[in-house]
Design a protein around this motif. Structure first.
Motif, short mmCIF file in Angstrom:
data_model
loop_
_atom_site.label_atom_id
_atom_site.label_comp_id
_atom_site.label_asym_id
_atom_site.label_seq_id
_atom_site.Cartn_x
_atom_site.Cartn_y
_atom_site.Cartn_z
N ASN A 139 0.81 -1.22 0.00
CA ASN A 139 0.00 0.00 0.00
C ASN A 139 0.84 1.27 0.00
O ASN A 139 0.40 2.32 -0.46
N TYR A 140 2.07 1.18 0.50
CA TYR A 140 2.98 2.33 0.44
C TYR A 140 3.39 2.59 -1.00
O TYR A 140 3.51 3.74 -1.43
N PHE A 141 3.63 1.52 -1.74
CA PHE A 141 3.94 1.68 -3.16
C PHE A 141 2.72 2.20 -3.92
O PHE A 141 2.83 3.12 -4.75
N LEU A 142 1.56 1.62 -3.63
CA LEU A 142 0.35 1.96 -4.38
C LEU A 142 -0.03 3.43 -4.27
O LEU A 142 -0.45 4.04 -5.26
N VAL A 143 0.09 4.02 -3.08
CA VAL A 143 -0.34 5.41 -2.93
C VAL A 143 0.48 6.32 -3.84
O VAL A 143 -0.07 7.23 -4.49
N TYR A 176 9.36 4.42 -6.27
CA TYR A 176 10.60 3.67 -6.47
C TYR A 176 11.35 3.49 -5.15
O TYR A 176 12.00 2.47 -4.92
N SER A 177 11.25 4.48 -4.28
CA SER A 177 11.94 4.39 -2.99
C SER A 177 11.33 3.33 -2.09
O SER A 177 11.92 2.96 -1.08
N VAL A 178 10.14 2.85 -2.48
CA VAL A 178 9.50 1.75 -1.73
C VAL A 178 9.74 0.41 -2.43
O VAL A 178 10.15 -0.56 -1.80
N ARG A 179 9.50 0.40 -3.74
CA ARG A 179 9.71 -0.83 -4.53
C ARG A 179 10.29 -0.46 -5.89
O ARG A 179 9.91 0.55 -6.49
N GLN A 180 11.19 -1.30 -6.39
CA GLN A 180 11.88 -1.01 -7.65
C GLN A 180 10.95 -0.91 -8.85
O GLN A 180 11.34 -0.38 -9.89
N PHE A 181 9.73 -1.40 -8.72
CA PHE A 181 8.78 -1.37 -9.83
C PHE A 181 8.51 0.06 -10.30
O PHE A 181 8.04 0.27 -11.42
N GLY A 182 8.83 1.04 -9.46
CA GLY A 182 8.67 2.44 -9.87
C GLY A 182 9.45 2.76 -11.12
O GLY A 182 9.08 3.67 -11.88
N ALA A 187 9.82 4.36 -17.00
CA ALA A 187 10.11 3.95 -18.37
C ALA A 187 8.86 4.09 -19.24
O ALA A 187 8.95 4.50 -20.41
N SER A 188 7.70 3.77 -18.68
CA SER A 188 6.44 3.89 -19.42
C SER A 188 6.13 5.35 -19.74
O SER A 188 5.69 5.67 -20.85
N LEU A 189 6.38 6.23 -18.77
CA LEU A 189 6.18 7.66 -19.00
C LEU A 189 7.13 8.17 -20.08
O LEU A 189 6.75 8.96 -20.95
N LEU A 190 8.35 7.70 -20.06
CA LEU A 190 9.35 8.08 -21.06
C LEU A 190 8.89 7.68 -22.46
O LEU A 190 8.95 8.48 -23.41
#
Length: 217
Positions: A139-143, A176-182, A187-190
């Motif tokens: 949930n920290y990543f999701l927010v 990203y600071s929570v999980r590397q999936f950031g 990359a998707s935004l790029l």
């Protein structure tokens, strides 16, 4: 100026904010009752204890980036106690619901009521609901991930374009600071900026992505 209830319920950030606050106060008593750890909670609590003692080190047991969540947990635990970390998780979880509902209301359905109804699917998702009761990373990543989508949509609609771009990247970096999936979000935004031919913003995003990717290696 006359007050129109129909307009308020049709398209109102204020109603979503009130709903989110009510949600927090309804669930808050349950969060205070959490006196157990689940899954890898023990190592996350241990890391916060390490940070509180002045050593900012991540346990090699975990694979998540975690530094962002660790610092948030450390600041919260310093003032409210490490045993109350589930309350911090609740705050961030409610913020996820708020950003989810607000994104739907502002950019898609344009209805406050339906945005709230759809946000309940997030709230009652078993994985999301389960993660409220502890200090897990989901949930920290999701927010921050959902918030980044909100600001990307604002950027896409040319709403305070520069500010939205800055906040989009800030929330992506926080995720990203929570999980590397950031990194995947970045990359998707790029790629999206390239397809949209927003080359000035694309080069800025490429610089940010390259710096973060290099720092990860």
């Amino acid at each position: 100026m006359k007050f129109h209830y129909s307009n308020l319920t049709k398209d109102s950030s204020f109603v979503i904010l009130i709903f989110s606050l009510a949600l927090f106060f309804v669930i808050y008593p349950l969060s205070r009752m959490v006196n157990f750890m689940q899954n890898d909670d023990w190592v996350y609590y241990k890391i916060v204890e390490t940070f509180l003692s002045g050593f900012a080190t991540i346990d090699p047991y975990i694979s998540a980036t975690f530094y962002g969540q660790a610092y948030m947990g450390t600041v919260f635990a310093k003032y409210f106690g490490i045993g109350n970390l589930p309350i911090l998780t609740l705050i961030l979880s409610v913020c996820s619901v708020y950003f989810f509902a607000e994104t739907i209301r502002k950019f898609f359905i344009k209805s406050t009521v339906w945005s709230i109804v759809l946000s309940l699917f997030l709230l009652f998702n078993p994985f999301f609901a389960y993660s409220i009761w502890g200090f897990m990373t989901e949930n920290y990543f999701l927010v921050f991930f959902i918030a980044s989508l909100y600001f990307i949509e604002r950027f896409n609609h040319s709403e305070h374009e520069v500010v939205s771009f800055v906040f989009a990247n800030t929330t992506i970096l926080l995720s990203y600071s929570v999980r590397q999936f950031g990194l995947v979000t970045m990359a998707s935004l790029l790629l999206w900026l390239c397809l949209k031919r927003r080359f000035w913003y694309m080069f800025i995003e490429l610089f940010i992505f390259s710096f973060v990717f290099k720092a990860t290696m």
